[in-house]
Structures are given as structure tokens and as C-alpha cells.
Design a protein around this motif. Structure first.
Motif, PDB file in Angstrom:
ATOM      1  N   ARG A   1      43.007  40.283   8.771  1.00 37.92           N
ATOM      2  CA  ARG A   1      43.535  39.189   7.930  1.00 37.92           C
ATOM      3  C   ARG A   1      44.007  39.722   6.576  1.00 37.92           C
ATOM      4  O   ARG A   1      45.032  39.301   6.060  1.00 37.92           O
ATOM      5  CB  ARG A   1      42.447  38.140   7.704  1.00 37.92           C
ATOM      6  CG  ARG A   1      42.003  37.498   8.998  1.00 37.92           C
ATOM      7  CD  ARG A   1      42.161  36.004   8.947  1.00 37.92           C
ATOM      8  NE  ARG A   1      41.770  35.438  10.215  1.00 37.92           N
ATOM      9  CZ  ARG A   1      40.882  34.475  10.356  1.00 37.92           C
ATOM     10  NH1 ARG A   1      40.288  33.969   9.284  1.00 37.92           N
ATOM     11  NH2 ARG A   1      40.588  34.001  11.543  1.00 37.92           N
ATOM     12  N   LEU A   2      43.233  40.654   6.005  1.00 38.83           N
ATOM     13  CA  LEU A   2      43.617  41.199   4.701  1.00 38.83           C
ATOM     14  C   LEU A   2      44.916  42.001   4.817  1.00 38.83           C
ATOM     15  O   LEU A   2      45.759  41.979   3.929  1.00 38.83           O
ATOM     16  CB  LEU A   2      42.499  42.077   4.131  1.00 38.83           C
ATOM     17  CG  LEU A   2      41.195  41.327   3.776  1.00 38.83           C
ATOM     18  CD1 LEU A   2      40.143  42.307   3.256  1.00 38.83           C
ATOM     19  CD2 LEU A   2      41.426  40.228   2.750  1.00 38.83           C
ATOM     20  N   GLU A   3      45.073  42.674   5.959  1.00 35.49           N
ATOM     21  CA  GLU A   3      46.290  43.443   6.192  1.00 35.49           C
ATOM     22  C   GLU A   3      47.512  42.510   6.260  1.00 35.49           C
ATOM     23  O   GLU A   3      48.568  42.804   5.702  1.00 35.49           O
ATOM     24  CB  GLU A   3      46.137  44.256   7.489  1.00 35.49           C
ATOM     25  CG  GLU A   3      47.315  45.121   7.875  1.00 35.49           C
ATOM     26  CD  GLU A   3      47.714  46.131   6.790  1.00 35.49           C
ATOM     27  OE1 GLU A   3      46.861  46.474   5.943  1.00 35.49           O
ATOM     28  OE2 GLU A   3      48.889  46.550   6.790  1.00 35.49           O
ATOM     29  N   ILE A   4      47.336  41.360   6.926  1.00 35.48           N
ATOM     30  CA  ILE A   4      48.417  40.361   6.971  1.00 35.48           C
ATOM     31  C   ILE A   4      48.749  39.914   5.544  1.00 35.48           C
ATOM     32  O   ILE A   4      49.914  39.811   5.159  1.00 35.48           O
ATOM     33  CB  ILE A   4      48.008  39.151   7.847  1.00 35.48           C
ATOM     34  CG1 ILE A   4      48.007  39.569   9.321  1.00 35.48           C
ATOM     35  CG2 ILE A   4      48.932  37.958   7.621  1.00 35.48           C
ATOM     36  CD1 ILE A   4      47.466  38.510  10.263  1.00 35.48           C
ATOM     37  N   GLY A   5      47.706  39.677   4.750  1.00 33.98           N
ATOM     38  CA  GLY A   5      47.903  39.272   3.354  1.00 33.98           C
ATOM     39  C   GLY A   5      48.660  40.324   2.567  1.00 33.98           C
ATOM     40  O   GLY A   5      49.621  40.028   1.855  1.00 33.98           O
ATOM     41  N   ARG A   6      48.247  41.585   2.717  1.00 33.37           N
ATOM     42  CA  ARG A   6      48.891  42.674   1.974  1.00 33.37           C
ATOM     43  C   ARG A   6      50.350  42.829   2.382  1.00 33.37           C
ATOM     44  O   ARG A   6      51.225  42.971   1.549  1.00 33.37           O
ATOM     45  CB  ARG A   6      48.163  43.989   2.239  1.00 33.37           C
ATOM     46  CG  ARG A   6      47.079  44.211   1.226  1.00 33.37           C
ATOM     47  CD  ARG A   6      46.395  45.545   1.306  1.00 33.37           C
ATOM     48  NE  ARG A   6      45.069  45.319   0.768  1.00 33.37           N
ATOM     49  CZ  ARG A   6      43.955  45.296   1.485  1.00 33.37           C
ATOM     50  NH1 ARG A   6      43.993  45.551   2.773  1.00 33.37           N
ATOM     51  NH2 ARG A   6      42.798  45.030   0.911  1.00 33.37           N
TER      52      ARG A   6
ATOM     53  N   ARG B   1      38.956  37.256  -3.242  1.00 32.74           N
ATOM     54  CA  ARG B   1      38.319  35.936  -3.158  1.00 32.74           C
ATOM     55  C   ARG B   1      38.216  35.495  -1.697  1.00 32.74           C
ATOM     56  O   ARG B   1      37.202  34.984  -1.244  1.00 32.74           O
ATOM     57  CB  ARG B   1      39.126  34.890  -3.942  1.00 32.74           C
ATOM     58  CG  ARG B   1      38.915  34.939  -5.443  1.00 32.74           C
ATOM     59  CD  ARG B   1      39.348  33.631  -6.092  1.00 32.74           C
ATOM     60  NE  ARG B   1      40.750  33.290  -5.829  1.00 32.74           N
ATOM     61  CZ  ARG B   1      41.790  33.789  -6.513  1.00 32.74           C
ATOM     62  NH1 ARG B   1      41.585  34.634  -7.499  1.00 32.74           N
ATOM     63  NH2 ARG B   1      43.031  33.430  -6.216  1.00 32.74           N
ATOM     64  N   TYR B   2      39.312  35.725  -0.945  1.00 36.18           N
ATOM     65  CA  TYR B   2      39.329  35.354   0.464  1.00 36.18           C
ATOM     66  C   TYR B   2      38.233  36.109   1.217  1.00 36.18           C
ATOM     67  O   TYR B   2      37.492  35.535   2.019  1.00 36.18           O
ATOM     68  CB  TYR B   2      40.704  35.662   1.069  1.00 36.18           C
ATOM     69  CG  TYR B   2      40.833  35.239   2.510  1.00 36.18           C
ATOM     70  CD1 TYR B   2      41.194  33.936   2.834  1.00 36.18           C
ATOM     71  CD2 TYR B   2      40.568  36.137   3.554  1.00 36.18           C
ATOM     72  CE1 TYR B   2      41.287  33.535   4.163  1.00 36.18           C
ATOM     73  CE2 TYR B   2      40.666  35.744   4.873  1.00 36.18           C
ATOM     74  CZ  TYR B   2      41.026  34.441   5.176  1.00 36.18           C
ATOM     75  OH  TYR B   2      41.115  34.045   6.489  1.00 36.18           O
ATOM     76  N   ALA B   3      38.116  37.404   0.929  1.00 37.30           N
ATOM     77  CA  ALA B   3      37.130  38.244   1.624  1.00 37.30           C
ATOM     78  C   ALA B   3      35.709  37.744   1.368  1.00 37.30           C
ATOM     79  O   ALA B   3      34.891  37.666   2.288  1.00 37.30           O
ATOM     80  CB  ALA B   3      37.279  39.695   1.186  1.00 37.30           C
ATOM     81  N   GLU B   4      35.433  37.383   0.103  1.00 36.85           N
ATOM     82  CA  GLU B   4      34.083  36.880  -0.218  1.00 36.85           C
ATOM     83  C   GLU B   4      33.760  35.629   0.573  1.00 36.85           C
ATOM     84  O   GLU B   4      32.704  35.502   1.169  1.00 36.85           O
ATOM     85  CB  GLU B   4      33.990  36.545  -1.711  1.00 36.85           C
ATOM     86  CG  GLU B   4      33.624  37.729  -2.573  1.00 36.85           C
ATOM     87  CD  GLU B   4      33.820  37.423  -4.052  1.00 36.85           C
ATOM     88  OE1 GLU B   4      33.632  36.250  -4.445  1.00 36.85           O
ATOM     89  OE2 GLU B   4      34.181  38.362  -4.785  1.00 36.85           O
TER      90      GLU B   4
ATOM     91  N   ALA C   1      43.655  40.250  -6.070  1.00 36.59           N
ATOM     92  CA  ALA C   1      42.572  39.381  -6.547  1.00 36.59           C
ATOM     93  C   ALA C   1      42.358  38.213  -5.585  1.00 36.59           C
ATOM     94  O   ALA C   1      41.213  37.835  -5.285  1.00 36.59           O
ATOM     95  CB  ALA C   1      42.889  38.857  -7.945  1.00 36.59           C
ATOM     96  N   ALA C   2      43.455  37.654  -5.063  1.00 36.23           N
ATOM     97  CA  ALA C   2      43.344  36.538  -4.111  1.00 36.23           C
ATOM     98  C   ALA C   2      42.731  37.028  -2.798  1.00 36.23           C
ATOM     99  O   ALA C   2      41.936  36.316  -2.163  1.00 36.23           O
ATOM    100  CB  ALA C   2      44.714  35.925  -3.858  1.00 36.23           C
TER     101      ALA C   2
ATOM    102  N   LEU D   1      50.939  27.372   0.081  1.00 35.94           N
ATOM    103  CA  LEU D   1      49.909  28.039   0.879  1.00 35.94           C
ATOM    104  C   LEU D   1      48.545  27.775   0.261  1.00 35.94           C
ATOM    105  O   LEU D   1      48.393  27.730  -0.959  1.00 35.94           O
ATOM    106  CB  LEU D   1      50.162  29.544   0.913  1.00 35.94           C
ATOM    107  CG  LEU D   1      51.428  29.995   1.632  1.00 35.94           C
ATOM    108  CD1 LEU D   1      51.498  31.514   1.644  1.00 35.94           C
ATOM    109  CD2 LEU D   1      51.464  29.477   3.061  1.00 35.94           C
ATOM    110  N   SER D   2      47.546  27.612   1.132  1.00 36.28           N
ATOM    111  CA  SER D   2      46.168  27.461   0.667  1.00 36.28           C
ATOM    112  C   SER D   2      45.317  28.452   1.464  1.00 36.28           C
ATOM    113  O   SER D   2      45.800  29.051   2.430  1.00 36.28           O
ATOM    114  CB  SER D   2      45.677  26.038   0.941  1.00 36.28           C
ATOM    115  OG  SER D   2      45.610  25.833   2.344  1.00 36.28           O
TER     116      SER D   2
END
Ligand SMILES: [Zn+2]
Ligand SMILES: [Zn+2]
Length: 322
Positions: free
Chosen positions: A111-116, A127-130, A123-124, A279-280
């Protein structure tokens, strides 16, 4: 519903997707169960209750076959197979689900890879990871290897006749549909739904959008008269629903290309334009994955070009459209 065919409506904890369907089909002294519902606290009691309402029990299941390896369709497979002492049949391209079920960190990393790749600020992502790590539920009881791969042409015997497997990747790499030709019944999973909606797993196959369109062609040739989908009520006019799905794909692809009309953008910039909503944390991973899938498809068609610089790729419309 037809005698010998039962729709088991199972609750889901997801906003906007309140239920999924498992389908029980009479087969000799028991039933074949297509899809299982998600694994979460109390979920097996919900399956017991849904089966009890139609005078069935989990112990009657002779075979579990799943349309695809999303949690809501195979999450309880291990529990049911344990209790019923039956086999699990599933498509072999299930790594998109099983890798994450074996290793929750891999789900977050994906998911983080998709975000990157979309351009989401670090920073977002933190927060998502936490929040993701606090959530902690995988939706899968336990990963079990399928006893038989559900490949094109595999047959399932039931009292309603023989069902044939058609591989239909796109929504998920492991997706299959089941067709009963004499009754023209299509168990369509999430490939074709009564209420048309799109979802793709990004990053596991070269072109999920292209695969999805080809898979729509596959089920279009079958001439089904009733669609039994993974969510919502059964639907007639299967051909109309296939057409509507195709139409929505083309609409989204055109909207993604349209969003590049006045210069290059990241997926993060494109997604809210295409969907007309901000987006949320709730919708971002879905909508960004879909946008990246559309961009990948357009790139393969020669309609967009990718600039890999520092950070997320920038996408621009090709100067000459093919
Ligand atoms: Zn699904
Ligand atoms: Zn589903």
C-alpha cells in the motif's frame, strides 16, 4: 432462487459494502460452497446462522471453491475446510492475497508503494502506516494451499449440473467465474456485479485493466441469463451488465487521459479529478490503485508517457494519440 441453490448473505465490516454472498449448491449428500465470507470475530457464527436458515450446516460442505482470493471471498476457507473435512479449490495466482496473509507487513509495504508511486507525501504515508498497524485484522482465518487449481475448463459437479471454470483476471489475478451451460447460470464473483463498480489489484500483473476487458469478453460469449455475483442480488440481463462494466472502464480511462489535458500530473493529482471527490484515508488506496492501473493501460496503448524523475512518476499525454 432455484431449488438446490442457496444465496448465503454474509455481513462485512466495510462501509459501502455491507454484505457478500456465498453460494451453496446441492451436490449429492451435501453442498458445494462457492466463496466463504471474511474471517473476523463472530464471522463463522454468521455463516452458521445463514446456513441454518436454509437447513444446511457447515458439515454438509463437500467442497469449497472460491471465485478469487479477496478476504471477503476466501477468508473463512480454512475454518470451513477444517470443520467439513473437505478440499479447497482456488486459482493458483493467489499470491496477491496469500503473501499478505502470511506477512501483514507485506500488505502495508504494498500500500505504501502505491502511495509513493502516486506522489503521496511521506508524512501522510507515515500516518497511514500507524493507523494500519493499529487495525491489525487480516480477514483470513489461515492460509491453506488449494487442493486443486481452478484453471480454465475445470468442472465442478453438482445436482444442478456441471459448472465450468473460466479464468477472468482483472479485478484480482486469481479471479474465476463458473458457468452452468444448460441453465445458463453465471457465478460471477466480483467480475460482473449487479451494481457496476470497478476495482483492480495493482502491481501483480502487467495490465489489470487490459486483463479485465479481455475477461469481460470471455464471459460475454457464454450467453448467461442469470448472474449470481459476490455482492448484491442476482441479476438478469447479464450482457447489459457486462456492457455497462466495459463502458465504465472506458469512461475512467478517458477521464484519466482528460485529466492530463493541461500538462503532466502525478496519480495523486489525477485521482480526485477523475472521481470528482477528494481522497481520504478510506478511499485513497483503492482510487490510487485504480488510477495507476488506468495509467499503466494507457502507457501500454501508447496514449501516455511516464517521466521517472525524483519522487513519484509524472504522467503526460502522448503528443500524438494512437
Ligand atoms: Zn474482490
Ligand atoms: Zn468482494
Amino acid at each position: 432462487m432455484l431449488p438446490g441453490l442457496w444465496r448465503l448473505r454474509l455481513p462485512l465490516p466495510w462501509p459501502g459494502v455491507p454484505h457478500c454472498n456465498a453460494w451453496a449448491i446441492a451436490a449429492g449428500s451435501g453442498v458445494v460452497l462457492i466463496d466463504t465470507g471474511m474471517h473476523e470475530p463472530g464471522s463463522i457464527a454468521q455463516l452458521d446462522r445463514a446456513m441454518d436458515q436454509v437447513n444446511l450446516r457447515v458439515e454438509h460442505v463437500r467442497l469449497v471453491a472460491v471465485t478469487h482470493a479477496h478476504t471477503d471471498h476466501w477468508g473463512q476457507a480454512a475454518t470451513i475446510c477444517d470443520r467439513a473435512g473437505c478440499e479447497l479449490w482456488m486459482h493458483p495466482n493467489h499470491e496477491h492475497a496469500t503473501r499478505g496473509a502470511r506477512d501483514p507487513d507485506a500488505v502495508l509495504a504494498h500500500r505504501l508503494e502505491i502511495g509513493r508511486r502516486s506522489g503521496v507525501p511521506e508524512a501522510a504515508l507515515e500516518r497511514y502506516a500507524e493507523r494500519f498497524q493499529r487495525g491489525g485484522q487480516s480477514g483470513i482465518a489461515r492460509v491453506i494451499e488449494p487442493d486443486r487449481p481452478l484453471l480454465h475448463g475445470v468442472k465442478l459437479d453438482t445436482d444442478l449440473g456441471e459448472w465450468t471454470v473460466y479464468e477472468t483476471p482483472g479485478h484480482a489475478p486469481s479471479h474465476v467465474c463458473l458457468f452452468q451451460p444448460e441453465r445458463r447460470l453465471l457465478i460471477s464473483g466480483d467480475h460482473v456485479l449487479g451494481r457496476v463498480s470497478l476495482y483492480y489489484d495493482y502491481g501483480w500483473t502487467p495490465d489489470p485493466v487490459g486483463e479485465y476487458l479481455r475477461s469481460l469478453d470471455v464471459v460475454d460469449t457464454l450467453g448467461a441469463r442469470l448472474g449470481l455475483s459476490g455482492h448484491g442480488r442476482p441479476f438478469v440481463d447479464v450482457a447489459g451488465h457486462i456492457d455497462a462494466s466495459r463502458g465504465l472502464v472506458q469512461e475512467r480511462i478517458a477521464a484519466v487521459l482528460g485529466a492530463l489535458g493541461d500538462g503532466p500530473r502525478t496519480a495523486l493529482e489525477i485521482a480526485p479529478i477523475v472521481h470528482g471527490e477528494p481522497l481520504s484515508e478510506r478511499n485513497a488506496s483503492w482510487l490510487l490503485a485504480e488510477t495507476l492501473c488506468c495509467l499503466t493501460h494507457l502507457e501500454r496503448r501508447g496514449s501516455v508517457q511516464r517521466e521517472d524523475g525524483r519522487g513519484a512518476p509524472l504522467w503526460r499525454a502522448s503528443p500524438t494519440q494512437p
